[in-house]
Design a protein around this motif. Structure first.
Motif, PDB file in Angstrom:
ATOM      1  N   VAL A   1      -1.501   0.047   4.035  1.00  0.00           N
ATOM      2  CA  VAL A   1      -2.495   0.506   3.373  1.00  0.00           C
ATOM      3  C   VAL A   1      -1.980   1.696   2.655  1.00  0.00           C
ATOM      4  O   VAL A   1      -2.817   2.865   2.703  1.00  0.00           O
ATOM      5  CB  VAL A   1      -4.080   0.655   4.016  1.00  0.00           C
ATOM      6  CG1 VAL A   1      -4.496  -0.650   4.398  1.00  0.00           C
ATOM      7  CG2 VAL A   1      -4.108   1.669   5.240  1.00  0.00           C
ATOM      8  N   THR A   2      -0.800   2.039   2.471  1.00  0.00           N
ATOM      9  CA  THR A   2      -0.174   3.062   1.732  1.00  0.00           C
ATOM     10  C   THR A   2      -0.497   3.250   0.196  1.00  0.00           C
ATOM     11  O   THR A   2      -1.111   4.243  -0.169  1.00  0.00           O
ATOM     12  CB  THR A   2       1.152   3.350   1.999  1.00  0.00           C
ATOM     13  OG1 THR A   2       1.401   2.993   3.354  1.00  0.00           O
ATOM     14  CG2 THR A   2       1.679   4.715   1.652  1.00  0.00           C
TER      15      THR A   2
ATOM     16  N   ASN B   1      -8.826   2.362   2.112  1.00  0.00           N
ATOM     17  CA  ASN B   1      -7.825   3.624   1.765  1.00  0.00           C
ATOM     18  C   ASN B   1      -6.493   3.368   1.427  1.00  0.00           C
ATOM     19  O   ASN B   1      -5.463   3.940   1.832  1.00  0.00           O
ATOM     20  CB  ASN B   1      -7.987   4.483   3.018  1.00  0.00           C
ATOM     21  CG  ASN B   1      -8.952   5.420   3.205  1.00  0.00           C
ATOM     22  OD1 ASN B   1      -9.076   6.616   3.606  1.00  0.00           O
ATOM     23  ND2 ASN B   1     -10.282   4.773   2.789  1.00  0.00           N
ATOM     24  N   ALA B   2      -6.504   2.476   0.531  1.00  0.00           N
ATOM     25  CA  ALA B   2      -5.166   1.699   0.342  1.00  0.00           C
ATOM     26  C   ALA B   2      -4.458   2.248  -0.923  1.00  0.00           C
ATOM     27  O   ALA B   2      -3.015   2.225  -0.811  1.00  0.00           O
ATOM     28  CB  ALA B   2      -5.284   0.132  -0.030  1.00  0.00           C
ATOM     29  N   GLY B   3      -5.144   2.822  -1.942  1.00  0.00           N
ATOM     30  CA  GLY B   3      -4.479   3.413  -3.066  1.00  0.00           C
ATOM     31  C   GLY B   3      -3.812   2.445  -4.057  1.00  0.00           C
ATOM     32  O   GLY B   3      -3.287   2.769  -5.097  1.00  0.00           O
TER      33      GLY B   3
ATOM     34  N   THR C   1      -6.869   9.392   2.982  1.00  0.00           N
ATOM     35  CA  THR C   1      -5.460   9.246   2.780  1.00  0.00           C
ATOM     36  C   THR C   1      -5.639   8.002   1.908  1.00  0.00           C
ATOM     37  O   THR C   1      -4.920   7.097   1.955  1.00  0.00           O
ATOM     38  CB  THR C   1      -4.831   8.886   4.025  1.00  0.00           C
ATOM     39  OG1 THR C   1      -5.390   7.640   4.491  1.00  0.00           O
ATOM     40  CG2 THR C   1      -4.684   9.624   4.937  1.00  0.00           C
ATOM     41  N   ALA C   2      -6.696   7.976   0.975  1.00  0.00           N
ATOM     42  CA  ALA C   2      -6.636   6.878   0.142  1.00  0.00           C
ATOM     43  C   ALA C   2      -5.620   6.622  -1.017  1.00  0.00           C
ATOM     44  O   ALA C   2      -5.090   5.986  -1.051  1.00  0.00           O
ATOM     45  CB  ALA C   2      -8.218   6.777  -0.639  1.00  0.00           C
ATOM     46  N   GLY C   3      -5.408   7.947  -1.843  1.00  0.00           N
ATOM     47  CA  GLY C   3      -4.266   7.838  -2.596  1.00  0.00           C
ATOM     48  C   GLY C   3      -4.660   7.266  -4.029  1.00  0.00           C
ATOM     49  O   GLY C   3      -3.642   6.828  -4.746  1.00  0.00           O
TER      50      GLY C   3
ATOM     51  N   ASN D   1       0.371   7.237   5.005  1.00  0.00           N
ATOM     52  CA  ASN D   1      -0.149   6.056   4.227  1.00  0.00           C
ATOM     53  C   ASN D   1      -1.376   6.618   3.209  1.00  0.00           C
ATOM     54  O   ASN D   1      -2.193   5.971   3.078  1.00  0.00           O
ATOM     55  CB  ASN D   1      -0.890   5.254   5.351  1.00  0.00           C
ATOM     56  CG  ASN D   1       0.017   4.735   6.430  1.00  0.00           C
ATOM     57  OD1 ASN D   1      -0.316   4.804   7.513  1.00  0.00           O
ATOM     58  ND2 ASN D   1       1.370   4.387   6.095  1.00  0.00           N
ATOM     59  N   ALA D   2      -0.728   7.669   2.610  1.00  0.00           N
ATOM     60  CA  ALA D   2      -1.759   8.124   1.413  1.00  0.00           C
ATOM     61  C   ALA D   2      -1.418   7.647  -0.050  1.00  0.00           C
ATOM     62  O   ALA D   2      -2.186   6.979  -0.573  1.00  0.00           O
ATOM     63  CB  ALA D   2      -1.516   9.420   1.472  1.00  0.00           C
ATOM     64  N   GLY D   3      -0.158   7.393  -0.322  1.00  0.00           N
ATOM     65  CA  GLY D   3       0.002   6.672  -1.578  1.00  0.00           C
ATOM     66  C   GLY D   3       0.154   7.704  -2.686  1.00  0.00           C
ATOM     67  O   GLY D   3       0.421   7.282  -3.779  1.00  0.00           O
TER      68      GLY D   3
HETATM   69  K     K Z   1      -3.358   5.109   1.000  1.00  0.00           K
END
Ligand code: K
Ligand code: K
Lengths: 444, 444
Positions: free
Chosen positions: A54-55, A169-171, A276-278, A388-390
């Motif tokens: 989920v980055t 929170n995958a971005g 840390t969604a991104g 894993n922010a993206g």
């Molecule tokens: K993310």
């Protein structure tokens, strides 16, 4: 008992690696690519890793380089990666910790509801149920908002994709690089940002905090964990937004024509999304480096443990701050909300922070020796991968194959948790039974 | 007993501030400036702070903008700042720690030699004696080497100045900006670099480690503190030199005509000097950012506590690493060299690291919001100030008055020790006597 936790980290490591490999093969299939495009093996591996952890860092454009099938695979991977990770970490490793004490076992049972959760499958189904319900509500709200400006079918697909991507929170998104505009023209729409922001926050809280908040109606108490998570989320959101809002670049270059209310909505969402969604709704590389530094630090901190969020976790930071304040005041116990933090908890927080800092530093150093480019940009990208922010300052697109594998490894390490690999490697050591005398060391 | 340590930090803070103020007034005197030059108040304050905290960051050129009298004042300030700080910190605050236990008191007495040291003045004289002896030997050796190429008087004055500046890890020099060349033409001379490198290392070890090494002849044992200090100094020097040596910029742009032996000598000295002497013999801004990052981290780590060196200290880093390894292995006690680290020591190390990181981050953020310029360069300069290192990527020269005060404050804070100001501010709190139940927190 020793065998029990010994197998924990390795199961987690191999389980994740297995999902990533399946994803790589699926994404490499010819019909995963958009017509006329080809996905290489290293791109498939990178994308699969980014989705499963989920980055959200990408080397190929999700909307344009993948077919509908390819996008479905990505969506499936991030859903499985997110839900599977939470279930597994709550059950086997993270929550229960290395030494399974009666106390922590009690907390797990209490926070998840003993009656409902008895085994691994039950827990996974429970987490999946909560996840799907929240995502369904989010998707419905987004669909109702977006259908006015988009064709029915597209609106529905986009709503589902972005609701899942937000909650996990995958971005990943389907508008970057297209002509549809940020969020299909809803990039400054407060309703869209609110729905997605709430999904991001809930996903970042994790299942234990959500359960604690839910059951507050009945028991009128919040656990120490929940209190610390909420307070840090609040402090980080408020201070981060304040700093981004005073960034002159935001007003002068990015949104000179926007009302202050919309600028605030965009700034707030950007900070919420950082941990840390991104999900990116403004060009981060055009912010000033001060704002970028704050975003980088907030990514590093991340969200709650055993959640969709990555990073060292808000709890780790909170525990360290409480411990430091106690030391400065000369207190022997670290007390927060009339609860004493066990030494073991503090030691784990220190280990997480140290290992994370070392990992990010070493990877940044290696990448900066291999690639051209500003070391701050490299560090930003590495922190984004680790947490894993993206979020990206466009360095990921410049990576060579070795760089991609290194960033993929960093995402993998970050998602497993900063300590998992270290513990897996260190566990073969026999515990010492000898007690050595104490000797203090002079400190700076 | 409570009063005893309560006064400690404030005495240190006011004592240092007093010396800096006297230095400021002395450097502002018309005859401190070179003929035709004028030193402003903010420049005098900055220079006095930089000298007293043995940092070495400059806003005016030491060789060209100050008269011989002004240079004498600077030399006096760094000698007093260095010796005074060590004496004070060994005696009153650092070594003895916040809670004076019999055990630590025993260590102090043991490491300094009980029979000789009975009071504050005795200790200061003892430290001064060791300092002056080592500096005299160093100055003599440098003088003998330099007299062949320099006029007698100049050779003597330069030898004295640079021996003192080396041992005090001060980083002030009399060749930068002049036409004399790096170290008056001895910038790649192995003998000169060896003498100054050894002075820097000894100054960075501090009085307790030197005493322990000295008495090894008699007792054949080294304390835990000494072992950790030596090991970390070795590891940092070797790895740092290795990384700087593979920097292509060193070979391609800086020293294309130099032999490998001389390149190695320069690289080694640069890394030794980074923690935390700051005597600059190559243009740091021409190294690659990877090397700069390593130098920045080594500055942040610094040298031994209660020494001429700054930074969070090698002991703090060593204690953290030992503690983290113990946590990863699932051991309940942090053991090193068959000695257990007390929880109090680990807590202090955590506090030092956390407070230092926060300070550096906040100051970097403020400066980067106020000034133009690459945030990495700003961060490098802030770390250099905090660690009293004195290496610079030329950002200090671009500071406005507020920026100068902020960097001066950072040097001051860093020299006092990361915790001193925090403890001074937090000490008014009453210690709590209530014991709260333990509650673990879920960590990432
Ligand atoms: K993310
Ligand atoms: K220095």
């Amino acid at each position: 008992r020793r065998r029990e936790w010994m197998s924990g980290p390795w199961v987690l490591i191999f389980g994740f690696a297995f999902i990533i490999l399946i994803g790589t093969v699926l994404l490499k299939l010819p019909w995963s690519a958009a017509p006329g495009k080809t996905i290489t093996w290293s791109e498939a591996l990178f994308t699969s890793t980014s989705a499963t952890t989920v980055t959200g860092l990408v080397v190929r454009n999700t909307a344009q380089d993948f077919s509908f099938f390819g996008q479905l695979v990505i969506l499936f991977l991030l859903q499985v990666g997110g839900v599977g990770f939470i279930s597994f970490s709550v059950l086997l490793f993270r929550l229960i910790g290395r030494r399974i004490t009666l106390q922590t076992r009690f907390i797990v049972q209490q926070s998840l509801g003993t009656s409902r959760v008895s085994g691994a499958l039950d827990l996974a189904l429970y987490v999946l149920g909560v996840t799907l319900s929240l995502e369904a509500v989010g998707a419905l709200l987004l669909y109702l908002r977006w259908r006015s400006h988009l064709p029915e079918g597209e609106a529905l697909w986009y709503a589902i994709f972005h609701a899942i991507s937000s909650y996990c929170n995958a971005g990943f998104d389907l508008f970057s690089g297209t002509e549809a505009g940020v969020l299909f023209g809803f990039g400054t729409d407060w309703f869209t940002l609110l729905v997605m922001g709430v999904l991001i926050l809930l996903g970042g809280f994790g299942i234990t905090v959500m359960y604690d908040l839910w059951s507050y109606r009945f028991d009128r108490t919040l656990g120490l964990n929940t209190r610390l998570t909420l307070i840090l989320a609040l402090v980080l959101t408020v201070t981060g937004t304040a700093i981004v809002m005073i960034d002159p670049n935001l007003h002068r270059n990015l949104f000179p024509d926007l009302s202050w209310g919309k600028r605030f909505a965009v700034g707030l969402f950007t900070v919420v999304s950082a941990r840390t969604a991104g999900l990116t709704i403004l060009p981060l590389d055009q912010l000033s480096e001060g704002s970028q530094l704050i975003i980088m630090l907030w990514m590093f901190i991340g969200g709650a443990p055993a959640s969709m969020a990555g990073g060292v976790s808000t709890s780790t930071v909170a525990v360290l701050l409480v411990a430091v304040l106690a030391t400065a005041r000369g207190h022997s116990a670290a007390v927060s909300f009339q609860r004493t933090l066990p030494n073991e908890t503090i030691a784990k927080a220190v280990a997480i922070m140290t290992v994370s800092t070392l990992l990010v530093t070493v990877v940044t150093l290696i990448l900066s020796l291999r690639h051209e480019g500003d070391i701050f940009t490299v560090g930003f990208e590495v922190v984004s991968a680790f947490a894993n922010a993206g979020y990206s300052l466009d360095f990921t697109s410049k990576l060579d194959a070795v760089g991609r594998y290194l960033i993929a490894f960093t995402m993998f390490w970050g998602r497993l948790g900063p300590l998992t690999i270290v513990v897996a490697l260190a566990q073969s050591e026999q515990p010492t039974l000898i007690r050595y005398p104490e000797e203090p060391v002079i400190l700076g």
